[in-house]
Structures are given as C-alpha cells and as structure tokens.
Design a protein around this motif. Structure first.
Motif, PDB file in Angstrom:
ATOM      1  N   CYS A  35     -27.313  45.307 -54.876  1.00 34.68           N
ATOM      2  CA  CYS A  35     -27.104  46.107 -53.623  1.00 34.68           C
ATOM      3  C   CYS A  35     -27.167  47.441 -54.092  1.00 34.68           C
ATOM      4  N   ARG A  36     -26.650  47.932 -55.587  1.00 35.09           N
ATOM      5  CA  ARG A  36     -26.709  49.012 -56.100  1.00 35.09           C
ATOM      6  C   ARG A  36     -28.175  49.740 -56.244  1.00 35.09           C
ATOM      7  N   GLN A  37     -29.176  48.645 -56.843  1.00 36.40           N
ATOM      8  CA  GLN A  37     -30.233  48.954 -57.034  1.00 36.40           C
ATOM      9  C   GLN A  37     -30.830  49.433 -55.477  1.00 36.40           C
ATOM     10  N   HIS A  38     -30.669  48.514 -54.674  1.00 36.20           N
ATOM     11  CA  HIS A  38     -31.358  48.560 -53.475  1.00 36.20           C
ATOM     12  C   HIS A  38     -31.060  50.031 -52.881  1.00 36.20           C
ATOM     13  N   LYS A  39     -29.814  50.426 -52.894  1.00 37.19           N
ATOM     14  CA  LYS A  39     -29.271  51.832 -52.598  1.00 37.19           C
ATOM     15  C   LYS A  39     -29.960  52.797 -53.277  1.00 37.19           C
ATOM     16  N   MET A  40     -29.915  52.760 -54.614  1.00 30.74           N
ATOM     17  CA  MET A  40     -30.783  53.772 -55.231  1.00 30.74           C
ATOM     18  C   MET A  40     -32.035  54.121 -54.886  1.00 30.74           C
ATOM     19  N   ARG A  41     -32.533  52.914 -54.719  1.00 30.87           N
ATOM     20  CA  ARG A  41     -34.220  52.939 -54.301  1.00 30.87           C
ATOM     21  C   ARG A  41     -34.228  53.582 -52.960  1.00 30.87           C
ATOM     22  N   LEU A  42     -33.573  53.452 -52.053  1.00 31.99           N
ATOM     23  CA  LEU A  42     -33.386  54.031 -50.840  1.00 31.99           C
ATOM     24  C   LEU A  42     -33.202  55.330 -51.055  1.00 31.99           C
ATOM     25  N   ALA A  43     -32.155  55.617 -51.595  1.00 24.02           N
ATOM     26  CA  ALA A  43     -31.787  57.134 -51.861  1.00 24.02           C
ATOM     27  C   ALA A  43     -33.003  57.974 -52.516  1.00 24.02           C
ATOM     28  N   ASP A  44     -33.622  57.375 -53.617  1.00 23.28           N
ATOM     29  CA  ASP A  44     -34.832  57.857 -54.297  1.00 23.28           C
ATOM     30  C   ASP A  44     -36.017  58.233 -53.146  1.00 23.28           C
ATOM     31  N   ALA A  45     -36.123  57.059 -52.361  1.00 27.97           N
ATOM     32  CA  ALA A  45     -37.358  57.307 -51.364  1.00 27.97           C
ATOM     33  C   ALA A  45     -37.075  58.220 -50.355  1.00 27.97           C
ATOM     34  N   HIS A  46     -35.818  58.357 -50.091  1.00 27.86           N
ATOM     35  CA  HIS A  46     -35.450  59.481 -49.149  1.00 27.86           C
ATOM     36  C   HIS A  46     -35.758  60.725 -49.539  1.00 27.86           C
ATOM     37  N   GLU A  47     -35.017  61.146 -50.802  1.00 25.12           N
ATOM     38  CA  GLU A  47     -35.382  62.297 -51.525  1.00 25.12           C
ATOM     39  C   GLU A  47     -36.723  62.518 -52.335  1.00 25.12           C
ATOM     40  N   GLY A  48     -37.600  61.528 -51.886  1.00 23.07           N
ATOM     41  CA  GLY A  48     -38.867  61.822 -52.665  1.00 23.07           C
ATOM     42  C   GLY A  48     -38.890  61.643 -54.198  1.00 23.07           C
ATOM     43  N   ARG A  49     -37.870  60.964 -54.673  1.00 21.85           N
ATOM     44  CA  ARG A  49     -37.912  61.141 -55.979  1.00 21.85           C
ATOM     45  C   ARG A  49     -38.288  59.928 -56.796  1.00 21.85           C
ATOM     46  N   GLU A  50     -38.358  59.806 -57.774  1.00 17.02           N
ATOM     47  CA  GLU A  50     -39.029  58.450 -58.627  1.00 17.02           C
ATOM     48  C   GLU A  50     -37.761  58.073 -59.517  1.00 17.02           C
ATOM     49  N   GLY A  51     -37.369  59.025 -59.969  1.00 23.66           N
ATOM     50  CA  GLY A  51     -36.034  58.713 -61.195  1.00 23.66           C
ATOM     51  C   GLY A  51     -34.605  58.241 -60.541  1.00 23.66           C
ATOM     52  N   ARG A  52     -34.090  57.998 -61.345  1.00 22.77           N
ATOM     53  CA  ARG A  52     -32.620  57.476 -61.152  1.00 22.77           C
ATOM     54  C   ARG A  52     -31.595  58.683 -61.099  1.00 22.77           C
ATOM     55  N   ARG A  53     -30.940  58.736 -59.982  1.00 22.72           N
ATOM     56  CA  ARG A  53     -29.599  59.796 -59.822  1.00 22.72           C
ATOM     57  C   ARG A  53     -28.603  59.458 -60.577  1.00 22.72           C
ATOM     58  N   ARG A  54     -27.749  60.384 -61.221  1.00 16.70           N
ATOM     59  CA  ARG A  54     -26.662  59.996 -62.394  1.00 16.70           C
ATOM     60  C   ARG A  54     -25.592  60.345 -61.402  1.00 16.70           C
ATOM     61  N   ALA A  55     -24.567  59.417 -61.471  1.00 15.21           N
ATOM     62  CA  ALA A  55     -23.256  59.982 -60.725  1.00 15.21           C
ATOM     63  C   ALA A  55     -22.730  60.790 -61.740  1.00 15.21           C
ATOM     64  N   ARG A  56     -21.796  61.642 -61.143  1.00 11.23           N
ATOM     65  CA  ARG A  56     -20.676  62.508 -61.686  1.00 11.23           C
ATOM     66  C   ARG A  56     -19.530  61.663 -61.833  1.00 11.23           C
ATOM     67  N   PRO A  57     -19.078  61.679 -63.104  1.00 15.29           N
ATOM     68  CA  PRO A  57     -17.652  61.124 -63.595  1.00 15.29           C
ATOM     69  C   PRO A  57     -16.355  61.953 -62.977  1.00 15.29           C
ATOM     70  N   ARG A  58     -15.296  61.198 -62.647  1.00 14.94           N
ATOM     71  CA  ARG A  58     -14.079  61.709 -62.013  1.00 14.94           C
ATOM     72  C   ARG A  58     -13.688  62.537 -63.131  1.00 14.94           C
ATOM     73  N   ARG A  59     -12.938  63.637 -62.863  1.00 18.69           N
ATOM     74  CA  ARG A  59     -12.442  64.622 -63.898  1.00 18.69           C
ATOM     75  C   ARG A  59     -10.873  63.803 -63.642  1.00 18.69           C
ATOM     76  N   ARG A  60     -10.372  63.503 -64.980  1.00 18.43           N
ATOM     77  CA  ARG A  60      -8.975  62.770 -65.045  1.00 18.43           C
ATOM     78  C   ARG A  60      -8.728  63.022 -66.472  1.00 18.43           C
ATOM     79  N   PRO A  61      -7.301  62.771 -66.690  1.00 17.46           N
ATOM     80  CA  PRO A  61      -6.943  63.133 -67.913  1.00 17.46           C
ATOM     81  C   PRO A  61      -7.008  62.022 -68.856  1.00 17.46           C
ATOM     82  N   ASN A  62      -7.588  62.045 -70.256  1.00 14.53           N
ATOM     83  CA  ASN A  62      -7.555  60.915 -71.019  1.00 14.53           C
ATOM     84  C   ASN A  62      -6.153  60.431 -71.350  1.00 14.53           C
TER      85      ASN A  62
END
Length: 70
Positions: A35-62
């Motif tokens: 389902c993650r792959q499917h969601k990424m493919r849909l988002a890429d197709a919607h935005e007209g992009r071929e590559g994979r989007r990178r998620a931003r990590p949450r900012r939290r203390p180590n």
C-alpha cells in the motif's frame, strides 16, 4: 506485527525496521509495503514526477536531549 490502515492486512515490523525508524525520527508505518508503494506511485503520477518523494523526519530530541535534526 502491525495492521495496514488501508487494506487491513498484517505485516511484519521487524526489530531492524523499528531501530531504523526510531533512529530517523519516523513514526511506525501505518500502511503495508504494498500500500505504501501504491500510494507513492499515485502521488508521483499526480505530481507528474518519476522519482520517489522523501519524507521529512520528525524533530525530536535524541537520548542526550539534543535535536536529531537541527
């Protein structure tokens, strides 16, 4: 074992994945890998992009109290 919020199938969330997600500051996955792959493919197709989007990590203390991603 986690359950996908989209297809309701179970998927394994291994210790290695848990360590990696925690180290990068990500929440545990809510969707199975298919389902993650499917969601990424849909988002890429919607935005007209071929590559994979990178998620931003949450900012939290180590463990030392410093932000992992300043």
């Amino acid at each position: 074992i986690l359950y996908c919020v989209q297809c309701d199938e179970s998927f394994e969330y291994s210790l290695e994945d848990q360590d990696r997600f925690d180290r990068l500051g990500f929440d545990p996955p809510r969707r199975c890998p298919a389902c993650r792959q499917h969601k990424m493919r849909l988002a890429d197709a919607h935005e007209g992009r071929e590559g994979r989007r990178r998620a931003r990590p949450r900012r939290r203390p180590n463990r030392d109290g410093e932000l992992a991603y300043p």
